[in-house]
Enzyme design. Structure first.
Site, PDB file in Angstrom:
ATOM      1  N   LYS A 185       0.827  -1.212   0.000  1.00 48.29           N
ATOM      2  CA  LYS A 185       0.000   0.000   0.000  1.00 48.29           C
ATOM      3  C   LYS A 185       0.865   1.268   0.000  1.00 48.29           C
ATOM      4  CE  LYS A 185      -3.798  -2.355   2.387  1.00 48.29           C
ATOM      5  NZ  LYS A 185      -4.835  -2.240   3.444  1.00 48.29           N
ATOM      6  N   TYR A 201     -12.240  -2.161  -3.751  1.00 46.63           N
ATOM      7  CA  TYR A 201     -12.744  -2.396  -2.392  1.00 46.63           C
ATOM      8  C   TYR A 201     -14.280  -2.352  -2.337  1.00 46.63           C
ATOM      9  CZ  TYR A 201      -8.203  -2.367   0.025  1.00 46.63           C
ATOM     10  OH  TYR A 201      -6.952  -2.691   0.515  1.00 46.63           O
ATOM     11  N   PHE A 228     -15.412   2.900   7.025  1.00 43.81           N
ATOM     12  CA  PHE A 228     -14.047   3.282   6.652  1.00 43.81           C
ATOM     13  C   PHE A 228     -13.818   3.321   5.142  1.00 43.81           C
ATOM     14  CE2 PHE A 228     -13.968  -1.324   7.737  1.00 43.81           C
ATOM     15  CZ  PHE A 228     -13.512  -1.867   6.535  1.00 43.81           C
ATOM     16  N   ARG A 263      -1.274 -14.552   4.269  1.00 45.80           N
ATOM     17  CA  ARG A 263      -1.991 -13.921   5.384  1.00 45.80           C
ATOM     18  C   ARG A 263      -1.219 -14.066   6.691  1.00 45.80           C
ATOM     19  NH1 ARG A 263      -6.814 -12.020   4.404  1.00 45.80           N
ATOM     20  NH2 ARG A 263      -7.795 -12.507   6.405  1.00 45.80           N
ATOM     21  N   THR A 306      -5.131  -7.861  10.335  1.00 43.85           N
ATOM     22  CA  THR A 306      -5.474  -6.547   9.751  1.00 43.85           C
ATOM     23  C   THR A 306      -5.117  -5.427  10.728  1.00 43.85           C
ATOM     24  OG1 THR A 306      -7.297  -7.578   8.567  1.00 43.85           O
ATOM     25  CG2 THR A 306      -7.367  -5.184   8.774  1.00 43.85           C
ATOM     26  N   ARG A 312       2.844  -6.561   9.208  1.00 45.62           N
ATOM     27  CA  ARG A 312       2.039  -5.493   9.815  1.00 45.62           C
ATOM     28  C   ARG A 312       2.525  -5.142  11.221  1.00 45.62           C
ATOM     29  NH1 ARG A 312      -3.529  -7.894   7.314  1.00 45.62           N
ATOM     30  NH2 ARG A 312      -3.691  -6.504   5.496  1.00 45.62           N
ATOM     31  N   ASN A 342      -1.926  -0.212   6.934  1.00 45.87           N
ATOM     32  CA  ASN A 342      -1.381  -1.492   7.405  1.00 45.87           C
ATOM     33  C   ASN A 342      -0.468  -2.155   6.366  1.00 45.87           C
ATOM     34  OD1 ASN A 342      -3.389  -2.266   5.656  1.00 45.87           O
ATOM     35  ND2 ASN A 342      -4.488  -3.581   7.101  1.00 45.87           N
ATOM     36  N   HIS A 369      -1.917  -5.583   1.558  1.00 48.68           N
ATOM     37  CA  HIS A 369      -3.225  -6.238   1.405  1.00 48.68           C
ATOM     38  C   HIS A 369      -2.976  -7.615   0.820  1.00 48.68           C
ATOM     39  CE1 HIS A 369      -7.322  -7.113   0.129  1.00 48.68           C
ATOM     40  NE2 HIS A 369      -6.776  -7.555  -0.979  1.00 48.68           N
ATOM     41  N   GLU A 385      -9.554 -10.343  -7.546  1.00 47.76           N
ATOM     42  CA  GLU A 385      -8.531  -9.307  -7.323  1.00 47.76           C
ATOM     43  C   GLU A 385      -7.386  -9.407  -8.344  1.00 47.76           C
ATOM     44  OE1 GLU A 385      -7.483  -9.480  -3.166  1.00 47.76           O
ATOM     45  OE2 GLU A 385      -9.427  -8.646  -2.570  1.00 47.76           O
TER      46      GLU A 385
HETATM   47  P1  CMP Z   1      -7.201  -4.786   3.789  1.00 46.94           P
HETATM   48  O1  CMP Z   1      -6.676  -6.131   4.120  1.00 46.94           O
HETATM   49  O2  CMP Z   1      -6.675  -4.120   2.581  1.00 46.94           O
HETATM   50  O3  CMP Z   1      -8.805  -4.850   3.700  1.00 46.94           O
HETATM   51  C1  CMP Z   1      -9.630  -3.734   3.946  1.00 46.94           C
HETATM   52  C2  CMP Z   1      -8.872  -2.573   4.498  1.00 46.94           C
HETATM   53  O4  CMP Z   1      -9.649  -1.593   5.137  1.00 46.94           O
HETATM   54  C3  CMP Z   1      -7.922  -3.045   5.592  1.00 46.94           C
HETATM   55  O5  CMP Z   1      -6.881  -3.812   5.053  1.00 46.94           O
HETATM   56  C4  CMP Z   1      -7.525  -1.718   6.208  1.00 46.94           C
HETATM   57  O6  CMP Z   1      -6.522  -1.055   5.453  1.00 46.94           O
HETATM   58  C5  CMP Z   1      -8.821  -0.900   6.064  1.00 46.94           C
HETATM   59  N1  CMP Z   1      -9.523  -0.689   7.326  1.00 46.94           N
HETATM   60  C6  CMP Z   1      -9.697   0.492   7.926  1.00 46.94           C
HETATM   61  N2  CMP Z   1     -10.413   0.383   9.036  1.00 46.94           N
HETATM   62  C7  CMP Z   1     -10.724  -0.913   9.172  1.00 46.94           C
HETATM   63  C8  CMP Z   1     -11.460  -1.642  10.153  1.00 46.94           C
HETATM   64  N3  CMP Z   1     -12.026  -1.066  11.204  1.00 46.94           N
HETATM   65  N4  CMP Z   1     -11.567  -2.980   9.975  1.00 46.94           N
HETATM   66  C9  CMP Z   1     -11.004  -3.583   8.890  1.00 46.94           C
HETATM   67  N5  CMP Z   1     -10.304  -2.916   7.935  1.00 46.94           N
HETATM   68  C10 CMP Z   1     -10.160  -1.589   8.078  1.00 46.94           C
END
Ligand code: CMP
Length: 139
Positions: free
Chosen positions: A9, A49, A57, A85, A91, A102, A112, A115, A126
């Site tokens: 990211k 997304y 968010f 993962r 996450t 992370r 974070n 992805h 994706e």
């Molecule tokens: P990602 O794995 O890319 O999937 C969705 C993204 O939303 C996550 O990583 C974060 O970058 C973002 N995000 C922001 N807030 C939240 C939240 N509360 N829960 C989960 N994902 C979040």
């Protein structure tokens, strides 16, 4: 053999950890089958997304994902979805295990660093979102 989509990211690119992230994949036996650096538009980030469009968010996430360039990769290997993962960590970086990407580099739940697809159906969607068949190595 399985494939998954990985994204470094904008925060990961800005922190100069592209090489570090790729090193973690390679040292864990994961192959890079495709890779490119791009800068998403808001519409492209919203499409990627879309599954999160009802979440509070969503707008902030899609702004963040357009804030700078990203590196998108197709990763290949046995059980690579789960393996990636595990290497990424949870996450929420505060809940991520020690030694994960992370835990080491994320600064909040949104920024974070990486992805990774969470299941085979999302991986298929994706990968197609970013790459056509000619851009993915087939060995
Ligand atoms: P990602 O794995 O890319 O999937 C969705 C993204 O939303 C996550 O990583 C974060 O970058 C973002 N995000 C922001 N807030 C939240 C939240 N509360 N829960 C989960 N994902 C979040």
């Amino acid at each position: 053999m399985e494939r998954t989509l990985s994204i470094i990211k904008p925060d990961g690119v800005a922190k100069n950890v592209i090489g570090e992230v790729i090193k973690r994949f390679e040292t864990n036996g994961i192959k890079i089958a495709a890779m490119k650096m791009i800068h998403l538009t808001k519409t492209q980030a919203q499409g990627f997304y879309a599954v999160h469009k009802e979440r509070p968010f969503y707008d902030s996430l899609t702004d963040f994902m357009t804030s700078g360039p990203i590196v998108v990769m197709v990763l290949e290997g046995k059980d690579v979805i789960a393996k990636n993962r595990k290497i990424m960590g949870a996450t929420n970086f505060e809940e991520a295990e020690a030694g994960t990407i992370r835990k080491d580099y994320a600064t909040n739940i949104e920024k974070n660093v990486v992805h990774g697809s969470d299941a085979s159906e999302t991986a298929a969607f994706e990968i197609k979102y970013f790459f056509n068949a000619l851009e993915i190595q087939n060995k």
